[in-house]
Scaffold this active site. Sequence first.
Site, short mmCIF file in Angstrom:
data_model
loop_
_atom_site.label_atom_id
_atom_site.label_comp_id
_atom_site.label_asym_id
_atom_site.label_seq_id
_atom_site.Cartn_x
_atom_site.Cartn_y
_atom_site.Cartn_z
N HIS A 1 35.31 36.17 43.22
CA HIS A 1 36.66 36.17 42.68
C HIS A 1 36.86 37.35 41.71
O HIS A 1 36.02 37.59 40.85
CB HIS A 1 36.93 34.85 41.94
CG HIS A 1 38.26 34.77 41.27
ND1 HIS A 1 38.44 34.27 40.00
CD2 HIS A 1 39.49 35.16 41.70
CE1 HIS A 1 39.72 34.33 39.69
NE2 HIS A 1 40.39 34.87 40.69
CA CA Z 1 37.42 38.73 46.09
#
Ligand code: CA
Length: 393
Positions: free
Chosen positions: A178
């Site tokens: 992320h």
């Molecule tokens: Ca990513």
Amino acid sequence: SNGIERPKGYTVSFHYNPRVEDHHFGGKHPMKPWRLTLTKQLVLGYGLQFAMDMWQSSASTKVDLARFHDVGYLDFLQRVTRGDEKSELFQKFQFGDDCPIFEGMWEYCTLYAGASVHAAEKLVTDQSDIAINWSGGLHHAKKMQASGFCYINDIVLAIQDLLTQHPRVMYIDIDVHHGDGVEQAFWSTDRVLTLSYHKFDYQNFFPGTGALDDTGPADIANPGAHYSLNVPLRDGIEDMQYIKLFHSTCGACINHYDPTAIVLQCGADSLGGDRLGKFNLNIRAHGACVEFVKRQCHNRKLLIIGGGGYTPRNVARTWCHETSLCVGASLRDELPNHIPYRRAFETPVNGDGRLYPRLDNLPSPKHHVNEHTEEYLRQIEENIYEQLRYIKG
Ligand code: CA
Ligand code: TV7
Ligand code: ZN
């Protein structure tokens, strides 16, 4: 020049500094700046330098870095040496096994950041249309915190530069992790839309943020509420599923938000066979995302940056392939003969001297069981479309 020519109608610039490549995080650390040497050797071996402006960028200054980072944090980063691991600041700034102190760390950080800032500058001054820095993309670094192999957030600095000329910048992140540092930095503005695709497994996969409903603080006083989008995935996603999902969701976001500049983080740890990643993507599927974004950028500036990627030979293959997509060249599968580290690509395990080996077909395959049902992917799509309704075009 191997039949490689400059693209017609637009300029591609390639930003690098060979001094980044020689740094070592130490011990068995998975981050190997040496993968950049391999990448550059392939790029040069295929003659792609004839199609681009090649820039040797210089280090960022501390003043540059302080546009995002805390000065006390920068002082520590610049001054610490090995042996300072017991210091209070080492704890405070979250150094550790993931972000160790290593020799030349300050030079390494200022060089990769310098290349992203330089690349953004070429776009802002209209000297380039697509600018590439494979040494950048270190998306986890925070204002005063090292995190996940990242110390300086070069992406935030580059986006800040783009914001001086562009009303809306879109950030797309296909690293398997992320893009939390970039998301957080632009949490409170509607001038940056962040979109990250990643494996999400709260508490079992780093950094544990980026759930589907994690769209920015939903505070009526916050103009950035809803301007961070996340596509949380499970293990083992396959080429066609990923491409289809990327086309529909990313395409909808670009159309709706209509940014004038796009930053694409191309972390290569989303490939099959990566030492840390859990997806099954092939090089061409990863590249299809770059090609798709490029096709949306006829009247937009595009900054292409690296990121994760822990099986160096495949990182080099992917980023070389993606460089070729940027200039619109197609490369032969047989690797150039006279590249310095040809052996790293040659054995059957290393892909038989080919640029496009089937990653899932190499001996000792690391094939992950695909945990994605069509229903799951459809729900993600629907959720993203739903969230776009809160975003101004
Ligand atoms: Ca990513
Ligand atoms: C952008 N995964 C960065 C991705 C950062 C991932 C992590 C390791 C790792 C670190 C090592 C090492 C490792 C084989 C893998 C919770 C912990 C577990 C440290 C050992 N081998 C990017 C960061 C992630 C360091 N961190 O997005 C030295 O794997 O999961 C964690 C955190 C605590 C710290 N320990 C790991 O791709 C560039 N680290 C071997 C030696
Ligand atoms: Zn990653």
